[in-house]
Design a protein around this motif. Structure first.
Motif: not given
Lengths: 230, 230, 230, 230
Positions: B2-7, B36-44, B57-64, B69-75
């Motif tokens: 789940s996204y919750l667990e990923l975060k 499998d889901a093609g997404v990552m959780a990353i620090k804002p 944490m921001v959920i981002v797919d492999m096309d960025n 998530g409501s914040m900007r992901p890591s630069s």
């Protein structure tokens, strides 16, 4: 800003300097400016951090006159006011003898920009002043420490290069306020350590390219910055 | 997952990076992938560790693209996704500016394998990328940071060499998940420090023999590993 | 000594190794010998210090057979038993990858006796073994690590020189019991750091004179020792 | 001063030495003098700091006779009394094996005055004694350690240069009382570290000018000092 608020900000910045491990005993000081009122709050001279309280901060005007406070201000007061008088955009100044930055100051060598950590905060090398002349020592020592710095910054922008190492002495850093000035003091110590370790591995380490320097500096600063939250 | 667990996993790995002393302020980030889901959780981007919460944490797919998530992901987001797209077996990535590893990156020098501490975790030297060209800077900087790394790994296996230093920049490390990636970030900092101190004692320190390198690497990894509990 | 007591001593010595900052994660191990019973208690392999309990210690005999315990003993077990079989007077052994001592091991350089801190604990240089040959690696790696050490000690007394650095690997230390072995691991790390810093200041630092070495070693050891309480 | 008060001061100074990270285990000692009574309180030999209590302090006269106390005094007792007999103005002495200062002692190199941090506390270089001769070792070792120091101070003023490094050994520091002596031990360690790092950056680092040295030393000391509160 009320004097109370000005003193609180100066106090907290001084304590943060200590909490970050940049000072031992009384070896550092921070001031916070109120540019409209023409006064700053600065740490009293020689008071250990463990005993420091907000009400100990001394309010001093830009002619180095004490406006409020019963203690002597930092012996480096004239250097702080000199910087505020010459650098229009700054609102906070720190002075430390943090270990690695002081080593570079003693080596009388500017800190080259070897990497993006540096480029994120300083546009170009961390400059080193000329050594103080004997004539300067005989004039007004703390004022002349300021002159060493402002002479070196004749062609530099203080907010693009928010730090300096004073030859044979130690660093000063600044920022839009005291909190940012302390942040830059921490950054400088880390940059100084990294640069020193870089030289240990490779005495001929190449400088960061101008293109990467521009990129990293501008991604955090300038009008198209995209680092951090909006 | 789940996204919750990923975060949660990404959050804990980011906090561990901080607890291990590898970052100051906001100077680092970790992501956890769900392949499998093609997404990552990353620090804002630019959020201090003291204030960081799992829900940031921001959920981002492999096309960025931001999926949740409501914040900007890591630069550095594009560097993370670049690595996940090119390195099939990895599930976590870290980026730090840890002091010693960054010094080697600034020295633009790979870290030689001088001993068994190194051989326990990395099969061969810790590689250093080529410096980024001006043309790369003008394209897409964070994507090109990933290209620097994958170009260097043309003939290397990412899980045998779970770390790299990017010339003039700093390290990236990875692993089967974010927790292992952080472990490798800690290991790299220690290897970098040991190698630097080794050179101080003996500028001509010999490399570890291939036979001992094979032995140590294989006693911890590979099919006949016998280190640890079953 | 009961196995319970033997395990308690080994456990406490392992925890002290961690508390003194000589290990990260699982990178170290200590054993305590009961010479009369012909067994030692040693740390299990790959268990983090945060999770370690006295009952995890494994009782192993001098032929490396597990006498009691449900976990695998340290992967370095054969090196420990090799040392106990060859060094009659010792009752405890440590292995660490402490940073400075490991740097000297990687430099494949013995640590010269530059001062009285060193002479207080080690009679002469801290020896460095020969590098392991490829033929040794193909035999029994951990046993051969012991051989590297005992070969180097052909003409040395283990209690006068209670430590060694293994070329390309890391240190082993020992003593009359596990507690003293850990003490020597701490001492070695400090001596290694001091020697490294000494060389930074003066690449041609002179050795301590034999007369002062004898004096300092004998004031703490030997029959006329007068350091400490009676 | 009562023996009770003398012991309390010596105890607190010894504990501060430990709290400041200058000693491990039992590797250091501080004494506090009562010059009128001709006695000092000094740490007992070989007692770990964790177990140290004020009542453990030993009262010793200037002929090294125990006046009060049931424990053996520090094995360095004769060095302390030698310094008190020859340096009229001092009231406290420390001996440590702090890492950086000891490295300079082992390098048998005085610490040059590279900057104002140094000039704030020491008027000129931190002197290094001559190495102890074999003949001295055969006489009275701890007394001769004092002779090494006082020989070196033939033309120096102890309160202007409140510290020394003993060749092949380690530092001694002093002051008007034990508290100030400990302060100087902390200062020395920091100066030693800064000087070492200065050399790493610039092997030909220039000395601080005599004019700045005079200015900094006198702004903290001497009759026109203006640092600190009145």
């Amino acid at each position: 800003m009320s004097y109370l608020e000005l003193k609180r900000q100066a106090f907290e910045a001084n304590m943060e300097l200590n909490a970050r491990g940049l000072v031992i005993y009384t070896w550092g000081n921070v001031s916070q400016l109120d540019r409209d009122a023409g006064v700053m709050a600065i740490k009293p001279s020689g008071v250990p951090y463990e005993e420091l309280k907000p009400e100990h901060m001394v309010i001093v005007d830009m002619d180095n006159k004490i406006v409020e406070g019963s203690m002597r201000p930092s012996s480096d007061t004239k250097t702080h006011t000199h910087l505020y008088r010459h650098f229009d955009d700054i609102g906070g100044v720190t002075h430390t003898h943090s270990t690695y930055a002081t080593a570079w100051a003693q080596a009388q060598t500017p800190i080259p920009c070897y990497g993006t950590t540096h480029a994120d905060f300083v546009y170009g090398e961390v400059p080193c002043t000329a050594a103080m002349t004997d004539a300067q020592v005989e004039r007004d020592y703390e004022e002349e420490t300021g002159v060493q710095i402002t002479d070196r910054f004749a062609n530099l922008k203080p907010l693009e290069v928010p730090m300096v190492i004073v030859a044979g002495h130690a660093p000063f850093t600044w920022g839009v306020n005291a909190e940012k000035a302390v942040y830059h003091a921490v950054v400088l110590e880390e940059l100084a350590k990294m640069a020193s370790l870089t030289l240990e591995v490779n005495q001929r380490a190449p400088l960061l390219s101008q293109a990467v320097l521009n990129k990293h500096y501008n991604r955090k600063h300038g009008k198209n910055a995209y680092y951090g939250q909006k």
